[in-house]
Scaffold this motif. Structure first.
Motif, short mmCIF file in Angstrom:
data_model
loop_
_atom_site.label_atom_id
_atom_site.label_comp_id
_atom_site.label_asym_id
_atom_site.label_seq_id
_atom_site.Cartn_x
_atom_site.Cartn_y
_atom_site.Cartn_z
N ARG A 6 0.82 -1.22 0.00
CA ARG A 6 0.00 0.00 0.00
C ARG A 6 0.85 1.26 0.00
O ARG A 6 0.32 2.36 -0.20
N PHE A 7 2.18 1.12 0.23
CA PHE A 7 3.04 2.29 0.33
C PHE A 7 3.96 2.46 -0.87
O PHE A 7 4.71 3.43 -0.94
N GLU A 10 1.50 5.73 -5.41
CA GLU A 10 0.30 6.51 -5.14
C GLU A 10 -0.93 5.84 -5.75
O GLU A 10 -2.03 5.93 -5.20
N ALA A 13 -2.14 3.19 -3.38
CA ALA A 13 -2.81 3.85 -2.27
C ALA A 13 -4.19 4.35 -2.68
O ALA A 13 -5.17 4.25 -1.92
N THR A 73 0.40 7.96 0.13
CA THR A 73 1.33 7.00 0.72
C THR A 73 1.91 7.56 2.01
O THR A 73 2.10 6.83 2.99
N TYR A 76 -0.86 7.31 4.62
CA TYR A 76 -1.04 5.93 5.11
C TYR A 76 0.09 5.55 6.07
O TYR A 76 -0.15 4.93 7.11
#
Length: 295
Positions: A6-7, A10, A13, A73, A76
């Motif tokens: 997830r990181f 972009e 994300a 990102t 998060y």
């Protein structure tokens, strides 16, 4: 433990935000209509057109992520390490090379979006209080003197004396615990905290603090207590040991965030309640839960 996927970009994300926000279908954040169609894109975010009000919006519109200098990102990462590992904002600043002020504002914006914990007590209930040293930040003081450090006064302290009270409540019936900052420890505050309960009367276990004494004259409550000053800590089922455990948890949670303003304690403890919900979840599921709580 760490949802690396997830990181990494972009777009990844943005995909997660789209999944979480529109899990029940896309609707217009302005007029709440579900008569929407896709309408191109805004950077990596899907754009939509509302057929009722004629306005366009994207996946970030109306969320805490809208009009933010931070990328998703970075958002998060900040949310995840703050909740999962209780990382200080100073440490996050070093990792992301983003200013402390920006990160603090974003963390507090996230916490402000969280719902306050709802207490529907079934009882019996333990209630106790602790006190933490917390003043106000320089920009909040508006000419008032800063908190005197290194000096202490006898007694329990007060919000005005920068010794902010925090109530810990443990509902043995539902096995739920709550940590609630307050501005005073008077009778009205205690009654407000205990007002939502299921039975005709609520059994309340306390220590010998005199602010709880009026509960004994109220048929709505059955108060039993132990007097710590007399060396009495447990009398059968009567004790506040669960509250003591939550007090230790509260102190550990605040420890990395030295200098927190007393006016923002509520925000940080909302985040702590959310942390307990995600603590044992896998990384990706924990991040989704945190986003869902703030949307």
């Amino acid at each position: 433990m760490f949802p690396v996927d997830r990181f990494v970009s972009e777009s990844a994300a943005a995909d997660l935000l789209q999944q979480v926000r529109w899990r029940d279908g896309v609707y217009c954040p302005r007029c709440r209509s579900d008569r929407t169609v896709k309408n191109g894109s805004y950077r990596v975010f899907q754009r939509y057109l509302c057929k009722d009000c004629g306005r366009t919006f994207n996946d970030k519109t109306g969320t805490i992520f809208a009009h933010s200098k931070l990328s998703l990102t970075e958002w998060y990462f900040t949310i995840y390490v703050f909740l999962r590992f209780n990382t200080s904002i100073r440490q996050i600043e070093a990792e992301l090379d983003v200013s402390y002020r920006t990160l603090r504002e974003r963390v507090e914006r996230f916490a402000r979006a969280l719902d306050a914990p709802s207490m529907q007590l079934s009882g019996p209930v333990e209630i106790d209080e602790l006190y933490v040293s917390a003043g106000v930040k320089a920009r909040e003081r508006d000419g008032h003197e800063s908190r005197s450090r290194g000096l202490s006064t006898r007694g329990r302290g007060s919000f005005e004396q920068d010794k902010a009270p925090i109530f810990t409540i443990v509902d043995r019936g539902s096995n739920q615990g709550y940590i609630v900052p307050a501005k005073s420890t008077d009778e009205s505050t205690i009654r407000l905290l205990l007002e939502d309960y299921e039975e005709e009367s609520l059994t309340v276990y306390t220590d010998g603090f005199r602010a709880y004494d009026p509960l004994e004259d109220d048929d709505s409550y059955d108060r039993e207590y132990v007097v710590h000053g007399d060396g009495e800590y447990v009398d059968g089922d009567v004790h506040v040991n669960g509250c003591e455990s939550h007090a230790s948890l509260a102190r550990r949670w605040l420890s990395p965030h030295r200098g927190i303003s007393k006016t923002r304690l509520t925000l940080y403890f909302r985040a702590l309640h959310l942390r307990r919900d995600i603590y044992r979840k896998p990384g990706d599921e924990a991040l989704k839960h945190a986003l869902d709580a703030a949307l």
